[in-house]
Design a protein around this motif. Sequence first.
Motif, PDB file in Angstrom:
ATOM      1  N   VAL A  45      67.528  12.431  32.145  1.00  0.00           N
ATOM      2  CA  VAL A  45      68.662  11.565  32.502  1.00  0.00           C
ATOM      3  C   VAL A  45      68.878  11.576  34.012  1.00  0.00           C
ATOM      4  O   VAL A  45      69.073  10.523  34.644  1.00  0.00           O
ATOM      5  N   GLY A  46      68.848  12.769  34.606  1.00  0.00           N
ATOM      6  CA  GLY A  46      69.026  12.861  36.051  1.00  0.00           C
ATOM      7  C   GLY A  46      67.952  12.113  36.814  1.00  0.00           C
ATOM      8  O   GLY A  46      68.232  11.447  37.821  1.00  0.00           O
ATOM      9  N   ARG A  47      66.739  12.175  36.328  1.00  0.00           N
ATOM     10  CA  ARG A  47      65.633  11.484  36.997  1.00  0.00           C
ATOM     11  C   ARG A  47      65.764   9.966  36.855  1.00  0.00           C
ATOM     12  O   ARG A  47      65.384   9.215  37.756  1.00  0.00           O
ATOM     13  N   LEU A  48      66.294   9.525  35.730  1.00  0.00           N
ATOM     14  CA  LEU A  48      66.552   8.091  35.574  1.00  0.00           C
ATOM     15  C   LEU A  48      67.634   7.632  36.553  1.00  0.00           C
ATOM     16  O   LEU A  48      67.537   6.544  37.144  1.00  0.00           O
ATOM     17  N   LEU A  49      68.658   8.451  36.737  1.00  0.00           N
ATOM     18  CA  LEU A  49      69.714   8.112  37.680  1.00  0.00           C
ATOM     19  C   LEU A  49      69.187   8.038  39.118  1.00  0.00           C
ATOM     20  O   LEU A  49      69.720   7.281  39.944  1.00  0.00           O
ATOM     21  N   ASP A  50      68.155   8.821  39.412  1.00  0.00           N
ATOM     22  CA  ASP A  50      67.559   8.766  40.749  1.00  0.00           C
ATOM     23  C   ASP A  50      67.072   7.359  41.080  1.00  0.00           C
ATOM     24  O   ASP A  50      67.188   6.892  42.221  1.00  0.00           O
ATOM     25  N   GLN A  97      66.192  24.185  42.466  1.00  0.00           N
ATOM     26  CA  GLN A  97      65.632  22.849  42.645  1.00  0.00           C
ATOM     27  C   GLN A  97      64.517  22.576  41.648  1.00  0.00           C
ATOM     28  O   GLN A  97      64.320  21.423  41.234  1.00  0.00           O
ATOM     29  N   THR A  98      63.786  23.611  41.250  1.00  0.00           N
ATOM     30  CA  THR A  98      62.744  23.412  40.239  1.00  0.00           C
ATOM     31  C   THR A  98      63.354  23.262  38.843  1.00  0.00           C
ATOM     32  O   THR A  98      62.790  22.578  37.990  1.00  0.00           O
ATOM     33  N   ILE A  99      64.490  23.911  38.617  1.00  0.00           N
ATOM     34  CA  ILE A  99      65.157  23.801  37.311  1.00  0.00           C
ATOM     35  C   ILE A  99      65.808  22.430  37.156  1.00  0.00           C
ATOM     36  O   ILE A  99      65.841  21.873  36.051  1.00  0.00           O
ATOM     37  N   PHE A 100      66.291  21.876  38.252  1.00  0.00           N
ATOM     38  CA  PHE A 100      66.942  20.561  38.226  1.00  0.00           C
ATOM     39  C   PHE A 100      66.246  19.622  39.220  1.00  0.00           C
ATOM     40  O   PHE A 100      66.796  19.323  40.281  1.00  0.00           O
ATOM     41  N   PRO A 101      65.039  19.158  38.886  1.00  0.00           N
ATOM     42  CA  PRO A 101      64.262  18.341  39.823  1.00  0.00           C
ATOM     43  C   PRO A 101      64.717  16.886  39.858  1.00  0.00           C
ATOM     44  O   PRO A 101      63.975  15.957  39.530  1.00  0.00           O
ATOM     45  N   SER A 102      65.961  16.703  40.258  1.00  0.00           N
ATOM     46  CA  SER A 102      66.561  15.370  40.356  1.00  0.00           C
ATOM     47  C   SER A 102      67.388  15.304  41.635  1.00  0.00           C
ATOM     48  O   SER A 102      68.141  16.246  41.937  1.00  0.00           O
ATOM     49  N   ILE A 103      67.256  14.233  42.376  1.00  0.00           N
ATOM     50  CA  ILE A 103      68.030  14.068  43.607  1.00  0.00           C
ATOM     51  C   ILE A 103      69.519  14.021  43.288  1.00  0.00           C
ATOM     52  O   ILE A 103      70.345  14.585  44.016  1.00  0.00           O
ATOM     53  N   CYS A 104      69.888  13.358  42.209  1.00  0.00           N
ATOM     54  CA  CYS A 104      71.295  13.266  41.826  1.00  0.00           C
ATOM     55  C   CYS A 104      71.886  14.647  41.565  1.00  0.00           C
ATOM     56  O   CYS A 104      72.990  14.966  42.037  1.00  0.00           O
ATOM     57  N   PHE A 105      71.183  15.461  40.811  1.00  0.00           N
ATOM     58  CA  PHE A 105      71.694  16.797  40.514  1.00  0.00           C
ATOM     59  C   PHE A 105      71.830  17.626  41.784  1.00  0.00           C
ATOM     60  O   PHE A 105      72.813  18.358  41.967  1.00  0.00           O
ATOM     61  N   GLN A 106      70.839  17.535  42.665  1.00  0.00           N
ATOM     62  CA  GLN A 106      70.905  18.310  43.897  1.00  0.00           C
ATOM     63  C   GLN A 106      72.055  17.844  44.782  1.00  0.00           C
ATOM     64  O   GLN A 106      72.696  18.647  45.466  1.00  0.00           O
ATOM     65  N   ALA A 107      72.340  16.531  44.776  1.00  0.00           N
ATOM     66  CA  ALA A 107      73.484  16.018  45.535  1.00  0.00           C
ATOM     67  C   ALA A 107      74.784  16.595  44.977  1.00  0.00           C
ATOM     68  O   ALA A 107      75.703  16.947  45.742  1.00  0.00           O
ATOM     69  N   VAL A 108      74.879  16.703  43.649  1.00  0.00           N
ATOM     70  CA  VAL A 108      76.067  17.293  43.021  1.00  0.00           C
ATOM     71  C   VAL A 108      76.200  18.760  43.430  1.00  0.00           C
ATOM     72  O   VAL A 108      77.296  19.226  43.790  1.00  0.00           O
ATOM     73  N   PHE A 109      75.090  19.517  43.392  1.00  0.00           N
ATOM     74  CA  PHE A 109      75.134  20.928  43.762  1.00  0.00           C
ATOM     75  C   PHE A 109      75.513  21.099  45.226  1.00  0.00           C
ATOM     76  O   PHE A 109      76.256  22.025  45.580  1.00  0.00           O
ATOM     77  N   ASN A 110      75.008  20.225  46.088  1.00  0.00           N
ATOM     78  CA  ASN A 110      75.375  20.299  47.511  1.00  0.00           C
ATOM     79  C   ASN A 110      76.873  20.065  47.690  1.00  0.00           C
ATOM     80  O   ASN A 110      77.523  20.717  48.511  1.00  0.00           O
ATOM     81  N   GLY A 111      77.413  19.118  46.909  1.00  0.00           N
ATOM     82  CA  GLY A 111      78.854  18.867  46.968  1.00  0.00           C
ATOM     83  C   GLY A 111      79.668  20.056  46.502  1.00  0.00           C
ATOM     84  O   GLY A 111      80.677  20.426  47.111  1.00  0.00           O
ATOM     85  N   LEU A 112      79.219  20.679  45.402  1.00  0.00           N
ATOM     86  CA  LEU A 112      79.915  21.865  44.897  1.00  0.00           C
ATOM     87  C   LEU A 112      79.845  23.015  45.896  1.00  0.00           C
ATOM     88  O   LEU A 112      80.814  23.771  46.055  1.00  0.00           O
TER      89      LEU A 112
END
Length: 417
Positions: A45-50, A97-112
């Motif tokens: 799902v995260g990769r689709l959102l990318d 980053q390997t567990i969540f290989p999605s730009i969207c997820f990483q953007a969320v983690f950076n925000g948190l």
Amino acid sequence: MFFNYQGFLKALYLSLFQRPFRLRRWFYVLFFSVLYLAFVAFVAVGRLLDHLFFPGFKRTRIERPVFVIAPPRSGTSFLQRLLCADEQRFVHWKMYQTIFPSICFQAVFNGLAWIDVKCGGVIWRLMQWCERKWFGGWDEMHRMRLDQPEEDQALFLYAFASEAIFMLFPFVVPLWEVGFPDALPPPSRRALMAYYRSCLQRHVYANGRGRTLLVKSTHASGAIESILETFPDARFITIVRHPDEAIPSHVSLFVPVWQAHSPEIEKDGDESKAYAALAAEWYRHLHRFRARVDPANFYSIDYRDLRADPAHTIATLYRHFGWDVSESYRARLREFTEQQHAFQSAHCYSLEEFGLSKQWIREELGPVIESYGLDGKAAAVQQPQGGGLRQTLAPDRYRQPPPLGQPAVIHGVQEAE
């Protein structure tokens, strides 16, 4: 997103119906399979959102990536830490980053993370506590932390094309291609590499534009030809550690996990021997690869040299690839060298524990051992000479595991990671 569903279904069938019924094993297999599929779906799902929010990643070029590929327990984690210290040159994968290989997820983690800093680091302290609980027991063998450099194992795990799946499904021979992706049918291999390329594009787009991508990938010992086909300008670094030490060290990580869900599995059982056979084929595969890659893009390191003098080893590696060593990085290398001289691992094991022997190692890997001079004094590994035309990949060569020998009593060795 590629998923080796045929391999997954076969693994389930073998675990649930090809062995005597054990409630414990069924619980482990079904629970972790559901959890695994939930992660795969979440990441998909995260990769689709990318594609919706960050479509520019598809135009990201992966130029001259550097791959550290060697059989597990060969010192790749240490080498990765050394190279990652050159932050001006390299961008690397962190575990989360390997567990969540999605730009969207990483953007969320950076925000948190930004919010957490404003709130006094409450989340950060909680994660540190969780890491000690989750990963602390592995520190002597392989230290893992969510924000530290890590190999790209999870990317292949989500595709069900990683030897890590043998922890839950200890059927190495029937699932040989899962641990040896170069042996997958060509359409599946191309689909796997297309997915892998997209993972690297996302990572460089989000974290490393302007820097060289550095990837550590022990499990890719059986996928190195596919990687070369996908990234023809890639540079490859391998570490050669004596198989007498590396192979039993890696098997020793799997046996406790097997016995957790299948107590009937013995240390010196068929599972250990089959996994050792896979590791031996990785050694042969990497040795053959030397003749198929441009010597200017390939470098071998003797594990003993890396342990004895990390700074000198890295300096020689940099000269080979024409890289400059900055003064700040040189200082970091001196620190690593001092730390390494004081390090002593408590991870102990022996070949005999797992039904293996030095005789079997020599029968399987004698030419490899002789080629690298592993039975002699430590010295710089001879680098491949000449251009050597890269041969066309023939996956059928890798479909069958080599024969197993007979166990013999030998002396134990102590881990030096």
